[in-house]
Structure formats: C-alpha cells, structure tokens
Write a protein that holds these residues in place. Structure first.
Motif, short mmCIF file in Angstrom:
data_model
loop_
_atom_site.label_atom_id
_atom_site.label_comp_id
_atom_site.label_asym_id
_atom_site.label_seq_id
_atom_site.Cartn_x
_atom_site.Cartn_y
_atom_site.Cartn_z
N PHE A 1 20.17 52.09 42.54
CA PHE A 1 19.77 51.05 41.52
C PHE A 1 18.23 50.48 41.98
O PHE A 1 18.25 50.08 43.07
N VAL A 2 17.51 50.48 41.05
CA VAL A 2 16.13 49.90 41.09
C VAL A 2 15.81 48.78 40.48
O VAL A 2 15.40 47.66 40.88
N MET B 1 18.69 48.52 29.66
CA MET B 1 18.23 49.78 30.26
C MET B 1 17.96 49.70 31.97
O MET B 1 17.61 48.42 32.22
N GLY B 2 17.99 50.59 32.51
CA GLY B 2 17.69 50.64 34.10
C GLY B 2 17.01 51.79 34.65
O GLY B 2 16.79 52.67 33.78
N TRP B 3 16.50 51.60 35.70
CA TRP B 3 15.73 52.46 36.43
C TRP B 3 16.57 52.87 37.93
O TRP B 3 16.94 51.74 38.57
N PHE B 4 16.64 54.24 38.13
CA PHE B 4 17.31 54.42 39.40
C PHE B 4 16.35 55.59 40.18
O PHE B 4 15.54 56.09 39.60
N ARG B 5 16.77 55.67 41.46
CA ARG B 5 15.77 56.62 42.04
C ARG B 5 16.96 57.24 43.31
O ARG B 5 17.87 56.70 43.51
N GLN B 6 16.41 58.51 43.46
CA GLN B 6 17.20 59.38 44.55
C GLN B 6 16.08 59.95 45.25
O GLN B 6 15.40 60.86 45.07
N SER C 1 16.91 42.61 36.46
CA SER C 1 17.40 42.70 37.96
C SER C 1 16.72 43.53 38.63
O SER C 1 16.27 44.70 38.19
N TYR C 2 16.59 43.43 39.93
CA TYR C 2 15.59 44.26 40.86
C TYR C 2 16.62 44.65 42.05
O TYR C 2 17.14 43.53 42.58
N ALA D 1 24.01 48.57 33.41
CA ALA D 1 23.01 49.11 33.68
C ALA D 1 22.57 49.49 35.39
O ALA D 1 22.12 50.31 35.53
N GLN D 2 23.30 48.39 35.92
CA GLN D 2 23.10 48.41 37.23
C GLN D 2 24.22 49.35 38.12
O GLN D 2 23.92 49.90 39.01
#
Length: 122
Positions: A47-48, A34-39, A59-60, A105-106
C-alpha cells in the motif's frame, strides 16, 4: 463495476517528480475510496496511499509520507498521486484500486487497474 486505467509513469532521475493519474469508468466513482499500491522488483505489493470517497481523509505508507500526495477529482472520475523527491527504491509498478472504504482501500480493494511502471534512476 469500476474500470481503472493508470497513466503518467516513466523514467525519472532521483530527486525528480512524477504525477500518476488513474481514470475510472462508471458513474459511481465518487462513492468509492481509492488507493495506490506498488510492487517493486522481487517485492510484495504494498500500500502506498489512500483517499476517502470525498477526499476528506487520506492515508500514507510511512515510506512515502511527506513526499507523495494523493488527491481526487470526482467531477473528472480521476485520482492522482503526486510523487516528489523520488528515490531509486520507489521504482515499481504502481496500480490504483477502488474500495468501499478507506480502510478497505488499504487492505483489500475490490477493483484494480493494470498498473504503470515508474523507474527512478540514481
């Protein structure tokens, strides 16, 4: 098929904290990284943070290291993003995503949520 729904966004002052949640449907959540992204406004999506299918690897992005923590609870089909020491430049729509691996995920997740707005005031 995985459906993702984010929650927990809002307005916070600089230096404050928020915890985002992403609830997934389907019985195969535990097999996905799973990943978190932002715009942010006028910016490209970035990628966050990411977490492997079992939570063993993370991973960050450099911009959030030491401030954000990604975690997951497979029994609850949920992934979290704990955000501390928030800055105005963290203002963005945050989306979660599911992928076949942490690397994927990245770079190119398969499934995306709709996103939740985070606004950090100065």
């Amino acid at each position: 098929q995985v459906q993702l729904v984010e929650s927990g966004g809002g307005l916070v002052q600089a230096g404050g904290s928020l915890r985002l949640s992403c609830a997934a449907s389907g019985r195969t959540f535990s097999s996905y990284a799973m990943g978190w992204f932002r715009q942010g406004p006028g910016k490209l999506r970035e990628f966050v943070a990411g977490v492997s299918y079992n939570g063993a690897a993370t991973s960050y992005a450099d911009s959030v290291k030491g401030r954000f923590t990604i975690s997951r609870a497979n029994a609850k089909n949920t992934v979290y993003l704990q955000m501390n020491s928030l800055k105005p430049e963290d203002t963005a729509v945050y989306s979660c995503a599911a992928a076949v691996s942490l690397v994927a995920a990245q770079r190119n997740p398969q499934y995306w949520g709709q996103g939740t707005q985070v606004t950090v005031s100065s």
